[in-house]
Design an enzyme around this catalytic site. Structure first.
Site, PDB file in Angstrom:
ATOM      1  N   GLY A 260       0.839  -1.192   0.000  1.00  0.00           N
ATOM      2  CA  GLY A 260       0.000   0.000   0.000  1.00  0.00           C
ATOM      3  C   GLY A 260       0.874   1.242   0.000  1.00  0.00           C
ATOM      4  N   CYS A 261       0.358   2.312   0.562  1.00  0.00           N
ATOM      5  CA  CYS A 261       1.095   3.573   0.632  1.00  0.00           C
ATOM      6  C   CYS A 261       2.384   3.376   1.425  1.00  0.00           C
ATOM      7  CB  CYS A 261       0.226   4.633   1.292  1.00  0.00           C
ATOM      8  SG  CYS A 261       1.073   6.203   1.519  1.00  0.00           S
ATOM      9  N   PHE A 262       3.494   3.829   0.868  1.00  0.00           N
ATOM     10  CA  PHE A 262       4.774   3.607   1.549  1.00  0.00           C
ATOM     11  C   PHE A 262       4.878   4.312   2.888  1.00  0.00           C
ATOM     12  CE2 PHE A 262       6.650   6.261  -2.215  1.00  0.00           C
ATOM     13  CZ  PHE A 262       6.015   7.423  -1.795  1.00  0.00           C
ATOM     14  N   TRP A 263       4.083   5.344   3.121  1.00  0.00           N
ATOM     15  CA  TRP A 263       4.116   6.035   4.417  1.00  0.00           C
ATOM     16  C   TRP A 263       3.776   5.091   5.565  1.00  0.00           C
ATOM     17  CZ3 TRP A 263       0.448  10.584   2.805  1.00  0.00           C
ATOM     18  CH2 TRP A 263       1.095  11.403   1.879  1.00  0.00           C
ATOM     19  N   CYS A 264       2.880   4.126   5.311  1.00  0.00           N
ATOM     20  CA  CYS A 264       2.423   3.220   6.378  1.00  0.00           C
ATOM     21  C   CYS A 264       3.535   2.285   6.837  1.00  0.00           C
ATOM     22  CB  CYS A 264       1.223   2.407   5.905  1.00  0.00           C
ATOM     23  SG  CYS A 264      -0.223   3.400   5.496  1.00  0.00           S
TER      24      CYS A 264
END
Length: 174
Positions: free
Chosen positions: A9-13
């Site tokens: 998913g989003c790399f921030w997570c």
């Protein structure tokens, strides 16, 4: 030191959780798996580059086993949904693991087998050779630490951090 390139998913997570993990010495957000030689956030989000948002997690196996890094990965996202994680939809959010060695490929496949029992649907995580890792823009590096009050962080990342604390507290820094 060992480095795994993982997309969930989003790399921030993934970045937010692995930044807080004992034995992790570096987490770099980036892109890989596509055909565009010069990807950037906007082109990757357009869905036309074939790249996935990923993190390169470098860790010390003397402190944290590779299996724990990988089991955390499967706990922190839904590896049974194709090209989507929650509200984030598109091939750039696919569940993916990129290997450089046969040993890594085997570790990844074993992690899938080990974690399949935790899910009621088949794991669809892509396991591919790492073609090239492209470092994402500075704005995306350590995003959660820089913007903890941002809406996405509050609604999406905080629950993942809570889950990590619940199941992996022994492996997290205070």
């Amino acid at each position: 030191m060992k480095t795994f390139v993982l997309g969930g998913g989003c790399f921030w997570c993934l970045d937010a959780v692995y930044q807080k993990t004992k034995g992790v010495t570096a987490v770099v957000s980036g892109y890989t798996g596509g055909h565009d030689p010069y990807p950037d956030y906007y082109s990757v989000c357009s869905g036309t580059t074939g790249h996935a948002e990923v993190v390169a997690v470098t860790f010390d196996e003397e402190i944290i086993p590779a299996e724990v890094i990988l089991d955390m990965f499967f706990a922190l996202h839904d590896p049974t949904t194709l090209n989507r994680q929650g509200y984030d939809v598109g091939t750039q959010y696919r569940s993916s693991m990129f290997y450089e060695t046969t040993e890594e490929k085997i570790l990844f496949e074993e992690a899938i087998d080990r974690n399949q029992a935790l899910w009621s649907h088949p794991i669809v995580t892509e396991v591919s050779r790492l073609p090239r890792f492209h470092v994402a823009e500075e704005f995306h590096q350590d995003y959660y630490a820089k913007h903890p009050e941002q809406g996405y962080c509050q609604v999406i990342i905080n629950p993942k951090l809570a889950k990590a604390r619940k199941y992996y507290s022994a492996w997290l820094n205070a």
